[in-house]
Design a protein around this motif. Sequence first.
Motif, PDB file in Angstrom:
ATOM      1  N   ALA A   1      88.534 -75.570 -17.860  1.00 27.99           N
ATOM      2  CA  ALA A   1      87.781 -74.548 -16.570  1.00 27.99           C
ATOM      3  C   ALA A   1      87.916 -74.995 -15.417  1.00 27.99           C
ATOM      4  N   VAL A   2      87.952 -76.299 -15.316  1.00 32.29           N
ATOM      5  CA  VAL A   2      87.811 -76.810 -13.791  1.00 32.29           C
ATOM      6  C   VAL A   2      89.203 -76.576 -13.123  1.00 32.29           C
ATOM      7  N   GLN A   3      90.397 -76.322 -13.842  1.00 32.72           N
ATOM      8  CA  GLN A   3      91.670 -76.019 -13.229  1.00 32.72           C
ATOM      9  C   GLN A   3      91.744 -74.680 -12.595  1.00 32.72           C
ATOM     10  N   ILE A   4      90.663 -73.411 -12.867  1.00 31.52           N
ATOM     11  CA  ILE A   4      90.663 -72.190 -12.735  1.00 31.52           C
ATOM     12  C   ILE A   4      90.325 -72.001 -11.341  1.00 31.52           C
ATOM     13  N   ARG A   5      91.244 -71.360 -10.365  1.00 32.95           N
ATOM     14  CA  ARG A   5      90.944 -71.262  -9.015  1.00 32.95           C
ATOM     15  C   ARG A   5      90.258 -69.805  -8.824  1.00 32.95           C
ATOM     16  N   GLY A   6      90.379 -68.934  -9.799  1.00 26.76           N
ATOM     17  CA  GLY A   6      89.974 -67.832  -9.850  1.00 26.76           C
ATOM     18  C   GLY A   6      90.768 -66.478 -10.411  1.00 26.76           C
ATOM     19  N   ARG A   7      89.981 -65.539 -10.505  1.00 29.31           N
ATOM     20  CA  ARG A   7      90.717 -64.349 -11.382  1.00 29.31           C
ATOM     21  C   ARG A   7      91.186 -63.415 -10.288  1.00 29.31           C
ATOM     22  N   LEU A   8      92.190 -62.728 -10.868  1.00 24.07           N
ATOM     23  CA  LEU A   8      93.110 -61.767  -9.931  1.00 24.07           C
ATOM     24  C   LEU A   8      92.071 -60.524  -9.364  1.00 24.07           C
ATOM     25  N   TRP A   9      92.060 -60.490  -8.197  1.00 27.00           N
ATOM     26  CA  TRP A   9      91.101 -59.380  -7.616  1.00 27.00           C
ATOM     27  C   TRP A   9      92.199 -58.240  -7.393  1.00 27.00           C
ATOM     28  N   TYR A  10      93.253 -58.440  -6.590  1.00 27.10           N
ATOM     29  CA  TYR A  10      94.222 -57.485  -6.290  1.00 27.10           C
ATOM     30  C   TYR A  10      95.591 -58.151  -6.024  1.00 27.10           C
ATOM     31  N   ALA A  11      96.670 -57.318  -6.081  1.00 28.13           N
ATOM     32  CA  ALA A  11      97.979 -57.906  -5.755  1.00 28.13           C
ATOM     33  C   ALA A  11      98.756 -56.639  -5.033  1.00 28.13           C
ATOM     34  N   VAL A  12      99.440 -57.222  -3.944  1.00 26.38           N
ATOM     35  CA  VAL A  12     100.424 -56.167  -3.355  1.00 26.38           C
ATOM     36  C   VAL A  12     102.034 -56.764  -3.568  1.00 26.38           C
ATOM     37  N   PRO A  13     102.558 -56.090  -4.072  1.00 26.60           N
ATOM     38  CA  PRO A  13     104.212 -56.194  -4.384  1.00 26.60           C
ATOM     39  C   PRO A  13     104.865 -56.693  -3.008  1.00 26.60           C
ATOM     40  N   TYR A  14     105.542 -57.600  -3.149  1.00 27.82           N
ATOM     41  CA  TYR A  14     106.363 -57.976  -1.993  1.00 27.82           C
ATOM     42  C   TYR A  14     105.787 -58.485  -0.555  1.00 27.82           C
ATOM     43  N   VAL A  15     104.448 -58.178  -0.330  1.00 31.55           N
ATOM     44  CA  VAL A  15     103.911 -58.893   0.662  1.00 31.55           C
ATOM     45  C   VAL A  15     103.913 -60.198   0.947  1.00 31.55           C
ATOM     46  N   GLY A  16     103.841 -61.028  -0.088  1.00 34.59           N
ATOM     47  CA  GLY A  16     103.829 -62.436  -0.072  1.00 34.59           C
ATOM     48  C   GLY A  16     105.052 -62.885   0.237  1.00 34.59           C
ATOM     49  N   ARG A  17     106.266 -62.281   0.276  1.00 35.12           N
ATOM     50  CA  ARG A  17     107.910 -62.610   0.711  1.00 35.12           C
ATOM     51  C   ARG A  17     107.443 -62.933   2.257  1.00 35.12           C
ATOM     52  N   LEU A  18     106.672 -62.306   3.270  1.00 34.46           N
ATOM     53  CA  LEU A  18     106.431 -62.813   4.441  1.00 34.46           C
ATOM     54  C   LEU A  18     106.573 -63.879   4.723  1.00 34.46           C
ATOM     55  N   ASN A  19     105.696 -64.714   3.952  1.00 35.35           N
ATOM     56  CA  ASN A  19     105.302 -66.092   4.010  1.00 35.35           C
ATOM     57  C   ASN A  19     106.668 -66.783   3.689  1.00 35.35           C
ATOM     58  N   LEU A  20     107.194 -66.327   2.630  1.00 34.18           N
ATOM     59  CA  LEU A  20     108.584 -67.111   2.090  1.00 34.18           C
ATOM     60  C   LEU A  20     109.631 -66.872   3.142  1.00 34.18           C
ATOM     61  N   LEU A  21     110.007 -65.624   3.577  1.00 35.54           N
ATOM     62  CA  LEU A  21     110.702 -65.171   4.486  1.00 35.54           C
ATOM     63  C   LEU A  21     110.946 -65.925   5.838  1.00 35.54           C
ATOM     64  N   LEU A  22     109.562 -66.060   6.150  1.00 41.64           N
ATOM     65  CA  LEU A  22     109.227 -66.754   7.807  1.00 41.64           C
ATOM     66  C   LEU A  22     109.542 -68.449   7.461  1.00 41.64           C
TER      67      LEU A  22
END
Length: 177
Positions: A110-131
């Motif tokens: 239980a102590v390892q849990i950061r949270g439950r998925l609230w929402y997701a947006v495909p491919y938007v996280g790539r901005l951080n990775l690409l830059l």
Amino acid sequence: MRAAATCAALVLGAIAVVAGVIPRLAGATPYTVLTSSMRPQLPPGSLVVVRPTDPRDLGVGDVVTYQVRSGDPTVVTHRIVGMKVGVGGEPIFITQGDANPAPDAEPVQAVQIRGRLWYAVPYVGRLNLLLGLDRTLVLRLIALALAAAACREFVLAARERRRAVPAGEAAGELHHV
């Protein structure tokens, strides 16, 4: 050209709101999915936003983000596929990536849990990775670009209004009918 700039500013603004503003206001945390273990729902490069939750409120089927080891910043986002009760009565979670053939080797405390998925947006996280930049810096750059676009629009609108006013009216003369 002006329509394209406005459209780009709106898209950047929407990304900034989805990726940074909403999570901060809600006390949530955005992460980028790096692997294909959660395909097809969360392909690599997806932005996942998780909200902290009481581990006792989690159940089978919930998608959670958890630390690989307690205290380690490395996180994984997988689905809860089973649950147990620990010695102290705390829940222990069995997780598995949707695309993985078997559950994860180690159960999640239980102590390892950061949270439950609230929402997701495909491919938007790539901005951080690409830059290759810090998320905060990316959001500040987006905010700066939006502010510059807004200033440009105000200047262009003011110029158009000045051109549209007849010369006599610009000097303060009034025409009565």
